[in-house]
Structures are given as C-alpha cells and as structure tokens.
Design a protein around this motif. Structure first.
Motif, PDB file in Angstrom:
ATOM      1  N   ALA A 318      -9.888  -6.272  -9.245  1.00 36.58           N
ATOM      2  CA  ALA A 318      -8.570  -6.211  -8.588  1.00 36.58           C
ATOM      3  C   ALA A 318      -7.759  -5.052  -9.156  1.00 36.58           C
ATOM      4  O   ALA A 318      -6.921  -4.466  -8.465  1.00 36.58           O
ATOM      5  CB  ALA A 318      -7.835  -7.524  -8.788  1.00 36.58           C
ATOM      6  N   LYS A 319      -8.049  -4.704 -10.406  1.00 37.80           N
ATOM      7  CA  LYS A 319      -7.329  -3.591 -11.050  1.00 37.80           C
ATOM      8  C   LYS A 319      -7.770  -2.250 -10.456  1.00 37.80           C
ATOM      9  O   LYS A 319      -6.988  -1.307 -10.368  1.00 37.80           O
ATOM     10  CB  LYS A 319      -7.617  -3.653 -12.551  1.00 37.80           C
ATOM     11  N   TYR A 320      -9.034  -2.161 -10.044  1.00 39.24           N
ATOM     12  CA  TYR A 320      -9.548  -0.908  -9.472  1.00 39.24           C
ATOM     13  C   TYR A 320      -8.814  -0.545  -8.183  1.00 39.24           C
ATOM     14  O   TYR A 320      -8.538   0.605  -7.918  1.00 39.24           O
ATOM     15  CB  TYR A 320     -11.038  -1.040  -9.169  1.00 39.24           C
ATOM     16  N   ALA A 321      -8.553  -1.573  -7.351  1.00 37.18           N
ATOM     17  CA  ALA A 321      -7.824  -1.350  -6.090  1.00 37.18           C
ATOM     18  C   ALA A 321      -7.292  -2.696  -5.624  1.00 37.18           C
ATOM     19  O   ALA A 321      -8.054  -3.669  -5.557  1.00 37.18           O
ATOM     20  CB  ALA A 321      -8.741  -0.753  -5.020  1.00 37.18           C
ATOM     21  N   ALA A 322      -6.023  -2.730  -5.281  1.00 34.51           N
ATOM     22  CA  ALA A 322      -5.438  -3.994  -4.807  1.00 34.51           C
ATOM     23  C   ALA A 322      -6.184  -4.489  -3.564  1.00 34.51           C
ATOM     24  O   ALA A 322      -6.334  -5.697  -3.355  1.00 34.51           O
ATOM     25  CB  ALA A 322      -3.956  -3.795  -4.492  1.00 34.51           C
ATOM     26  N   ALA A 323      -6.697  -3.552  -2.760  1.00 35.23           N
ATOM     27  CA  ALA A 323      -7.383  -3.939  -1.523  1.00 35.23           C
ATOM     28  C   ALA A 323      -8.670  -4.724  -1.798  1.00 35.23           C
ATOM     29  O   ALA A 323      -9.268  -5.259  -0.859  1.00 35.23           O
ATOM     30  CB  ALA A 323      -7.702  -2.690  -0.696  1.00 35.23           C
ATOM     31  N   ASN A 324      -9.088  -4.807  -3.052  1.00 33.44           N
ATOM     32  CA  ASN A 324     -10.289  -5.584  -3.364  1.00 33.44           C
ATOM     33  C   ASN A 324     -10.032  -7.096  -3.342  1.00 33.44           C
ATOM     34  O   ASN A 324     -10.962  -7.879  -3.474  1.00 33.44           O
ATOM     35  CB  ASN A 324     -10.857  -5.183  -4.738  1.00 33.44           C
ATOM     36  N   VAL A 325      -8.760  -7.498  -3.214  1.00 34.87           N
ATOM     37  CA  VAL A 325      -8.471  -8.938  -3.071  1.00 34.87           C
ATOM     38  C   VAL A 325      -7.844  -9.172  -1.694  1.00 34.87           C
ATOM     39  O   VAL A 325      -7.343  -8.226  -1.064  1.00 34.87           O
ATOM     40  CB  VAL A 325      -7.538  -9.461  -4.199  1.00 34.87           C
ATOM     41  N   PRO A 326      -7.864 -10.421  -1.205  1.00 37.35           N
ATOM     42  CA  PRO A 326      -7.386 -10.677   0.167  1.00 37.35           C
ATOM     43  C   PRO A 326      -5.955 -10.179   0.386  1.00 37.35           C
ATOM     44  O   PRO A 326      -5.073 -10.443  -0.436  1.00 37.35           O
ATOM     45  CB  PRO A 326      -7.446 -12.208   0.270  1.00 37.35           C
ATOM     46  N   GLY A 327      -5.777  -9.434   1.449  1.00 38.63           N
ATOM     47  CA  GLY A 327      -4.458  -8.930   1.820  1.00 38.63           C
ATOM     48  C   GLY A 327      -3.850  -7.972   0.816  1.00 38.63           C
ATOM     49  O   GLY A 327      -2.660  -7.668   0.897  1.00 38.63           O
ATOM     50  N   GLY A 328      -4.630  -7.507  -0.136  1.00 37.67           N
ATOM     51  CA  GLY A 328      -4.104  -6.602  -1.168  1.00 37.67           C
ATOM     52  C   GLY A 328      -3.101  -7.304  -2.085  1.00 37.67           C
ATOM     53  O   GLY A 328      -2.328  -6.642  -2.788  1.00 37.67           O
TER      54      GLY A 328
END
Ligand SMILES: Cc1cc2nc3c(=O)[nH]c(=O)nc-3n(C[C@H](O)[C@H](O)[C@H](O)COP(=O)(O)OP(=O)(O)OC[C@H]3O[C@@H](n4cnc5c(N)ncnc54)[C@H](O)[C@@H]3O)c2cc1C
Length: 457
Positions: A318-328
C-alpha cells in the motif's frame, strides 16, 4: 534479416516485448509474439484480486542500468510513477536491523553484535571460485553468516548455499569490511545508502504490470495470447502451438525457461538434454494479505531470515502506491505482499500456507491477531529464481552455443538462467539487443560483458 523474413518471439514478458518493440523501431514489422498466458507481462505482471487489491508476482522495484530502459519508462509511463526512498529492514530475533544487515550491526543485542563484529574482524575474504556457503563465511565471518546470510539465503533460494556458486554475486550482496562496520557501531549511525535501489520508482496505478501493458498496447495486433509453444523443429524452422497450429520462422527468440525450451525441441543431443535437465530453479508463493486497517507502516520492504517464519520477504505494498488498495483508500486499507520460496530440495507445503502466512505476519508484529483481513490472495510462481548452482555455468556453456547453432536465441531471466542479469532492466536490454543483432548484426553486450552492474531484487 530483411522485411520478408519472419521472426517469432516466444514470451510476452519484458524481454519479448522489448524485442518486438525494437523490431518495429528498426522498421522490421514482420514478427509475431507468442504468449502462453492470457495476458502480457510475464513475471512482471500484476493482478487485481476480487476484493480490489493489486499484487505483483513478488516485490518488484524499478531501477535501471541502461539508458534504453530509462527511455522506455519515460516514454510509456511519463509522470505516472511514484518515486520512493528505500526503507528496508531485517527482522533478527525480535529487533529490526536496517538493511543491509552487515552495515547496521549496532541494532543487535550485545552478544550477537560481538559475535558478528569479531567474526568480521577475522574473516579472510571470500574466494569467488568457491561455493557460496564458503564465500559467505570467508567474507562475513561466522556471526553475520549464522545470524543473517546463511538462513536468509537458504530461504530465498530454497537451496543450501553449499550447492551454489559465488560468481553471480557481483553487487547483489553488500560486502563490508571490519573497519566500516565497527566505525558504524562506534558512531551509533545507520548506514542505509547501499546499492542503486536505495531510490526506486513504482507505477502510480496498476502495479508493475502497468509498464508492460502500456508497452504492449501499440504492438497488440501481432501478439498472440494463449499461444503456448509446445514443439520446435529447428531443421524445418517451424514450431507448433498447443492448439495444433504450426508456424514457420526465419529467426526465433525465446524467453521461455531454458530447460523447457530444450525439452520442446526435436532431436536434442543427450548431453544438451542432460545439461538442461540439471538446471535448478525455485518456486515462489506470493501470498498477498489485504487488511481493513489504515496504512501505518512507513517502510518499503522487510527481510525475514528466521526459519520459523514462512516468508523470506514482505513488501508494504500500500506504501508503494495507494492504488494498490481498494479505491486508493489507504486511510481504510493496507496490504502486505509476502514471498515464500519452495523447491524440490526444500519443498514448502501449499496446504495451509495462507494460515501460516497470516500467523507469521502476527508473529513478526506486522498485524495483531484481531486485525481485520479483507483479502488473502495467492499466486504460485513456478519459475521464480534461476538458482546459480555449482554446475550452472558448465551447463549453460553447452546449451547456449548449441541453441545458437540451431538458430535460436534464448534470452531473458529464465532464457539465460542467469540471476545476475535477471532483472527487468536486464531483460528489456537483452530483448533490444537481440533485435539489433538480428536486424543490424550488432553485438550483444548484456550476455557477454562488459558486465552490467547487477542489483539486488
Ligand atoms: C519474486 C520476484 C521478484 C522480482 N523482483 C524484481 C525487482 O525488484 N526488480 C526487477 O527489475 N526485477 C525483478 N524480478 C525479475 C523480473 O520479474 C524479470 O526480470 C522479468 O520479468 C524477466 O522478463 P523476461 O521477459 O525475461 O521473462 P518472463 O517475465 O519470465 O516472461 C517470459 C514469458 O514467456 C512466456 N512463456 C514461457 N514459456 C512459453 C511457451 N512455451 N510458449 C509461449 N510463451 C511462453 C511466459 O508465460 C512469460 O509471459 C523479480 C522476479 C521475481 C520472480
């Protein structure tokens, strides 16, 4: 080759895609790219799970030794990347030691610190002609070897270091002398900057695979998905696909695993077949765990030498990119991408893996027993790390010239089976160079040197 001649490329990972793209750039459009999977990207693809979490096939970070790779990233990603400073730690017993372990011994409990420093003081220095276990002890001494290097490497390779050679090491293992390690302890300062991946970029959306989806888009008219090459007849310059189709070619570039490539070729001499059958690889299970808990951890990735913890590495995805978790929504979700290695010599049971990983994350303090789990997603990566065994180079020195004599260039991470040139930038550069060699007769450099600087990853 001229435009009437047809080139076939096996595999739409970074190497195959880079080869195809370069052929177009050189004005040679008469190629087809055959990919067994239903999507492009190979080991560098990304997955979105049903709960909306994005995962890579293990922790991928983008760094580069080649201008062509930099230019490619710039062209396909532009500003759609996030830039990170590495924040990486090793879990040793109950303490977190900044990576590289051997540069930051001051975090260890006193007796372990003494053992590590004393060992380093008396280490004679490693001999690259020896096996990897001997090299580790001679380079780092028994303390660092026992507390980090031996257990960690045994886990990641799923192979005993005594069965591995040392020539692949290059810059992939941070070597330190006693004076520097002792000075860092005395100064009470962390030594964090080792290695070119201390800064790295990551796609803003879509995971690492986004790079290759974008790269493939303009080439899509000549990429055949779900097209597994099952047989090759070099004397007829023809290959067969799983659905029975037969395609002829004038030149062939394969990025399939070398042992499987050789097994698919008709009329292979027994010594070549034996050499290919002796190549060793591991398998990695990526178990991604999405939590219904805000992102709290500021670190990038973490190493786990403890044999009682299933995974060898965890990436704070999730730290790499917010988009890696649902809905950012990192104010609601976080995610850890774990990697657990297995091999025929050191098999890991698939049964109960999810439960062991969840318990492991609690055990190492990355989750509480009651942290709400939103998703557990498993990807098996059958060919993950090509293992540099003692017999590897002798085998490669037999197989590669024979393949070249059959008109087949085997390139990429598992096409060359050389971990030291097995990262994405190497794979892309190899694909570009294969195209330039076939069209313009230019020599390849990644394979034959001058040696590119290999990186951890
Ligand atoms: C756990 C892990 C972590 C990594 N971390 C990093 C990192 O941090 N940074 C980095 O730069 N690199 C990293 N890598 C390496 C990176 O994934 C590779 O460098 C890259 O994917 C290699 O590209 P390739 O094209 O050579 O091979 P691959 O990606 O393996 O692609 C080969 C393609 O060929 C296809 N194929 C195979 N056989 C056939 C057949 N018979 N017919 C048709 N198609 C076939 C496959 O389906 C696949 O799509 C990591 C790899 C792993 C496994």
């Amino acid at each position: 080759m001229d435009e009437t001649q047809r080139l076939l490329i096996v595999g739409a990972g970074p190497c195959g895609l880079a080869c195809a793209r370069e052929l177009d750039r050189l004005g040679h459009r008469n190629w087809r790219l055959l990919e067994a999977a239903g999507e492009v990207g190979g080991l560098a693809r990304s997955i979105r799970d049903p709960a909306g979490f994005t995962w890579d096939l293990g922790g991928h970070v983008v760094f580069s030794h080649y201008r062509a790779f930099d230019a490619l990233l710039e062209e396909v990603m532009g500003e759609d990347v996030l830039r990170h400073e590495r924040s990486s730690y090793v879990r040793s017993g109950d303490v977190w030691v900044p990576y590289p372990f051997q540069n930051n011994l001051r975090h260890l409990p006193e007796p372990v610190l003494r053992e590590c420093l004393d060992g380093l003081a008396n280490a004679p220095g490693g001999d690259l002609d020896g096996d990897f276990a001997s090299w580790l002890t001679a380079t780092f001494g028994p303390g660092i070897t026992r507390h980090f290097q031996a257990p960690y490497n045994t886990k990641v390779w799923a192979t005993e270091p005594a069965r591995m050679q040392s020539r692949w090491i290059g810059e992939r293992v941070a070597v330190i002398d006693y004076a520097r390690a002792a000075a860092a302890v005395r100064a009470g300062e962390d030594d964090l900057g080792w290695g070119p991946n201390h800064t790295f970029t990551f796609p803003r959306q879509g995971g690492t695979g986004e790079i290759y989806r974008r790269m493939a888009a303009p080439l899509a008219d000549r990429i055949l998905l779900n097209a597994e090459v099952v047989g090759i007849d070099p004397s007829a310059r023809a290959l067969g696909l799983g659905d029975g189709a037969r395609l002829s070619y004038d030149a062939l570039v394969s990025t399939a695993p070398l042992n499987r490539l050789v097994a698919s070729i008709a009329g292979v001499p027994p010594e070549i077949a034996d050499a290919a059958a002796g190549l060793v690889h591991n398998t990695v299970y990526m178990v991604g765990v999405g939590y219904r808990r805000p992102l709290w951890d500021d670190r990038s990735w973490l190493y786990f030498p403890d044999p009682d913890v299933p995974f060898y590495r965890v990436t704070n995805f999730a730290k790499y990119a917010a988009a890696n978790v649902p809905g950012g929504a990192t104010d609601r979700y976080s995610s850890y991408m774990t990697e657990t290695a297995s091999s025929t010599a050191r098999p890991v049971s698939r049964r109960g893996l999810e439960e062991r990983v969840l318990a492991g994350l609690v055990r190492v303090g990355l989750a509480e027993p009651d942290t709400a789990v939103a998703s557990v997603h498993v990807e098996e990566i059958p060919y993950a790390y090509p293992v540099p065994t003692l017999g590897r180079d002798a085998a490669l020195n037999r197989i590669q010239p024979w393949l070249e004599a059959q008109g087949i260039l085997s390139r990429g991470r598992f096409g060359t089976w050389r971990y030291e040139i097995g990262n994405m930038d190497h794979a892309v550069q190899m694909g570009i160079e294969a195209a330039r060699r076939l069209i313009r007769g230019e020599p390849e450099t990644v394979l034959s040197g001058p040696a590119p600087l290999p990186q951890p990853g």
